[in-house]
Scaffold this active site. Structure first.
Site, PDB file in Angstrom:
ATOM      1  N   GLU A 436      60.779  56.739  -6.756  1.00 17.86           N
ATOM      2  CA  GLU A 436      61.874  56.804  -5.783  1.00 17.86           C
ATOM      3  C   GLU A 436      61.941  58.202  -5.168  1.00 17.86           C
ATOM      4  O   GLU A 436      62.223  59.182  -5.859  1.00 17.86           O
ATOM      5  CB  GLU A 436      63.172  56.479  -6.532  1.00 17.86           C
ATOM      6  CG  GLU A 436      64.443  56.697  -5.775  1.00 17.86           C
ATOM      7  CD  GLU A 436      65.678  56.610  -6.679  1.00 17.86           C
ATOM      8  OE1 GLU A 436      66.757  56.918  -6.170  1.00 17.86           O
ATOM      9  OE2 GLU A 436      65.567  56.259  -7.878  1.00 17.86           O
ATOM     10  N   ASP A 514      65.495  56.773 -10.786  1.00 16.87           N
ATOM     11  CA  ASP A 514      66.564  57.492 -11.482  1.00 16.87           C
ATOM     12  C   ASP A 514      67.334  56.555 -12.417  1.00 16.87           C
ATOM     13  O   ASP A 514      67.466  55.356 -12.132  1.00 16.87           O
ATOM     14  CB  ASP A 514      67.566  58.084 -10.470  1.00 16.87           C
ATOM     15  CG  ASP A 514      66.942  59.200  -9.637  1.00 16.87           C
ATOM     16  OD1 ASP A 514      65.846  59.662 -10.018  1.00 16.87           O
ATOM     17  OD2 ASP A 514      67.534  59.587  -8.619  1.00 16.87           O
ATOM     18  N   ASP A 516      70.296  55.732 -12.766  1.00 18.42           N
ATOM     19  CA  ASP A 516      71.663  55.566 -12.259  1.00 18.42           C
ATOM     20  C   ASP A 516      71.756  54.238 -11.508  1.00 18.42           C
ATOM     21  O   ASP A 516      70.811  53.448 -11.483  1.00 18.42           O
ATOM     22  CB  ASP A 516      72.070  56.755 -11.366  1.00 18.42           C
ATOM     23  CG  ASP A 516      71.189  56.884 -10.121  1.00 18.42           C
ATOM     24  OD1 ASP A 516      70.342  55.989  -9.894  1.00 18.42           O
ATOM     25  OD2 ASP A 516      71.335  57.867  -9.379  1.00 18.42           O
ATOM     26  N   ASP A 518      71.870  53.556  -8.257  1.00 21.18           N
ATOM     27  CA  ASP A 518      70.896  53.436  -7.162  1.00 21.18           C
ATOM     28  C   ASP A 518      69.507  53.136  -7.704  1.00 21.18           C
ATOM     29  O   ASP A 518      68.771  52.321  -7.144  1.00 21.18           O
ATOM     30  CB  ASP A 518      70.852  54.731  -6.336  1.00 21.18           C
ATOM     31  CG  ASP A 518      71.924  54.737  -5.257  1.00 21.18           C
ATOM     32  OD1 ASP A 518      72.554  53.676  -5.073  1.00 21.18           O
ATOM     33  OD2 ASP A 518      72.132  55.778  -4.612  1.00 21.18           O
TER      34      ASP A 518
END
Length: 652
Positions: A436, A514, A516, A518
């Site tokens: 990403e 990541d 998280d 997202d």
């Protein structure tokens, strides 16, 4: 009188029905050969093997209720109200038929066509294999008014079959505790079992399956329990799978018939999406690689719809050729057939090879579909209009696809500019990290092992293919880059969407995002892309998700990476004497917060990293979840997130 005649007589199921093929010795030595693996999958497979025996009794018409219980100690109890395993004397083995069935591999009524016309169970290894892989197993049989019992340790009987009391009915009750020295996981997951029990209930209308988890008790003192029952079988199943999609027509096109001695049941729905979702089963086994039954279905669908459209003069003004794929866009179907002696092929032995099945399914589907189209002209027109739209979009996609093919390294077009390739050319050793963002991509490029690890940074969130037409997906630069980097060719057959992965350049494709919200969303977008456009990548076990640590915990000179809150808590208890303030905790919100060395050590180094392999244990459930998570309908998505969220404030 032959053995087969004895077994068939009045539905008799006796010692003569039990045939012995080979001994048990090798099961404990090479368990993976018999149940697939010794992890979570193999652990749950034990339950399926026992339940399959009960389902076979139901298919033969002798059982209509199966109770599956996860006990407090993670042992399993499966009880049915069938005829009960025979307990009479087995002449050849000179012991009770029950002991033969429980202790000798491939000994069972399934091998005698008279006892069971068809039987489920992927490996067909039966309950004796479950017995061999359990530290303790108890079998109780109710037959002829008597309750019989025998217990075993690691497959060996502790005593001969004995009478332990009067019976209250008929049936078999099996309780087993998987051997912790063989299985790497011994804790059963309720959801995995619930998914399979729900599927079995849909595939076998009229059977009640109750799943109970004695480990979970609510405030009122009630244990967790769920009842699975389907009155209409596949009709309900296809509606369940399609429940989060917008229906093109509200009807389920349904058939339940027998052709050439093969029972065939099919349910079809059309929706407004752009993907084809066909789930096929043979003797309750999910044939994820398809086979002759799927080929027969597709052939009938294309032929029948095309003939109807031509006869109705609906294609007169259409200037483009209509291909097989066009008839299946927006189609959801479930095919379930029963075959006395299935021949399975393919990578995971889930591809049906019986040639006689193709013609039987073709004939059955052709007849049912012809009848439906003639009786429902309004709905038929909507389906044909959808087919024409799909053909028009496919022609637009050809140009987009040619762009991808031109850039393919196989056609001399070179690799995407952002790809940092590895030097090794052996796909079995090579890994591609889909990362990403450019920032994390840069760190990954510095931290990787250049010999076998390639990095492809992706800009932001890739296109949600669940909501996009195929040519729009191919126009997306990020998706084109993935195709090109992998070296796969697409649409080689009849302008098909299918990808040819023979020249795949990496046998490990690792999504690295990541830790998280997202990151999780991007994981899901990429998995959706592979699930819809390159399912073979998942079926072959090539797709993985990297798991970067959530925390770096420090106390003085001692530091440790923690992947879960439980690991972090353990560090605090160990080094901070339980005081959270005494330990310095760094929460990693993104890959960019790690330097190249840290990223290598924690997330990329094969010696230390934790990779999650993406597999499709249950394709129908996966289809439902992907369409629900990534589709248009917000309601079911909200419910799913509320039910499955572990903690809400993930980025605090």
């Amino acid at each position: 009188m032959t053995e087969e005649q004895i077994a068939t007589n009045n539905g008799a199921y006796s010692a003569d029905s039990i045939q012995v093929l080979e001994g048990l010795e090798a099961v404990r030595k090479r368990p993976a050969m018999y149940i697939g693996d010794t992890g979570l999958k193999g652990l749950h497979h034990l339950v399926y093997e026992v339940v399959d025996n009960s389902i076979d009794e139901a298919l033969a018409g002798y059982c209509d209720r199966i109770d599956v219980t996860i006990n407090e100690d993670n042992s399993i109890t499966v009880q049915d109200n069938g005829r009960g395993i025979p307990v009479d004397y087995h002449k050849k083995e000179q012991k009770s038929a029950l002991e033969v069935a429980m202790t000798i591999l491939h000994a069972g009524g399934k091998f005698n066509k008279g006892s069971y016309k068809v039987s489920g169970g992927l490996h067909g290894v039966g309950v004796s294999c479950v017995n061999a892989l359990s530290t303790h197993m108890t079998t109780q049989v109710e037959r002829d008014g008597i309750l019989y019992q025998q217990e075993y340790e690691c497959g060996k009987p502790l005593y001969s079959v004995k009478e332990v009391g009067p019976a209250t009915g008929n049936g078999t009750r099996q309780t087993f505790l998987p051997d912790a020295s063989i299985f790497t996981e011994t804790v059963y997951k309720y959801e995995i079992l619930a998914t399979r029990m729900r599927e079995l209930a849909y595939l076998n209308a009229g059977i009640t399956i109750v799943l109970t988890d004695r480990r979970v008790v609510n405030e009122e003192g009630k244990v967790k329990s769920e009842k699975f029952f389907s009155e209409n079988g596949l009709k309900e199943f296809v509606r369940f799978i399609d429940s989060s999609r917008e229906h093109l027509i509200n009807d389920v096109i349904y058939l339940n018939t027998e052709k050439q001695g093969i029972p065939i049941e099919v349910a079809i729905m059309y929706n407004t999406s752009f993907s084809e979702n066909i789930h096929s089963y043979v003797n309750n086994i999910n044939t994820i690689e398809g086979g002759t039954h799927l080929a027969g279905f597709r052939r009938a669908l294309t032929r029948t719809l095309k003939k109807y459209a031509e006869d109705s003069k609906m294609l007169e003004k259409v200037k483009i050729e209509i291909a097989g794929d066009d008839f299946r866009e927006g189609l959801t179907a479930v095919i379930s057939i029963k075959v006395a002696e299935p021949q399975f092929e393919g990578q995971t032995k889930t591809k049906l090879g019986n040639n006689e099945v193709m013609g039987a399914v073709d004939q059955a589907v052709g007849e049912a579909l012809t009848y439906y189209l003639e009786e429902h002209p309004k709905e038929a027109k909507m389906i044909v209009d959808k087919v024409i739209l799909a053909a028009t979009a496919r022609h637009a996609a050809r140009k987009a696809r040619e762009m991808v093919q031109r850039k393919s390294p196989m056609s001399g077009g070179g690799l995407p500019g952002k790809l940092a390739d590895c030097s090794d050319r052996d796909a079995d050793r090579c890994e591609l990290f889909l990362v990403e963002g450019d920032s994390a991509g840069g760190t990954a490029k510095q931290g990787r092992n250049r010999m076998f690890q390639a990095i492809l940074p992706l800009r932001g969130k890739i296109l949600n293919v669940e909501k996009a037409m195929y040519h729009k997906a191919l126009e997306s630069e990020e998706i084109r880059n993935i195709y090109t980097a992998l070296g796969v060719t697409i649409g080689t057959e009849e302008d098909s969407k299918a990808a040819n992965i023979e020249k795949l350049r990496y046998k490990k494709i690792i999504i690295m995002t990541d830790a998280d919200v997202d990151g999780s969303h991007i994981d899901t977008l990429i998995m959706t892309f592979f699930f819809r456009y390159m399912p073979e990548i998942i079926q072959n076990g090539y797709l993985y998700i990297a798991t970067p640590p959530l925390y770096l915990c420090k106390k003085g000179k001692t530091e440790e990476y923690c992947w879960t809150d439980a690991q972090r808590q353990k560090f605090i208890e160990l080094y901070g004497a339980g005081e959270e303030k005494a330990v310095h905790t760094q929460r990693y919100k993104g890959l960019g917060e790690m330097n190249a060395q840290q990223l290598w050590e924690t997330t990329m180094d094969p010696e230390n990293r934790m990779l999650k392999q993406v597999n499709i244990e249950n394709a129908a459930e996966a289809d439902y979840i992907f369409s629900m998570l990534m589709g248009e309908d917000v309601g079911p998505r909200r419910e799913f997130i509320e039910e499955n969220a572990t903690y809400a404030n993930i980025d605090a």
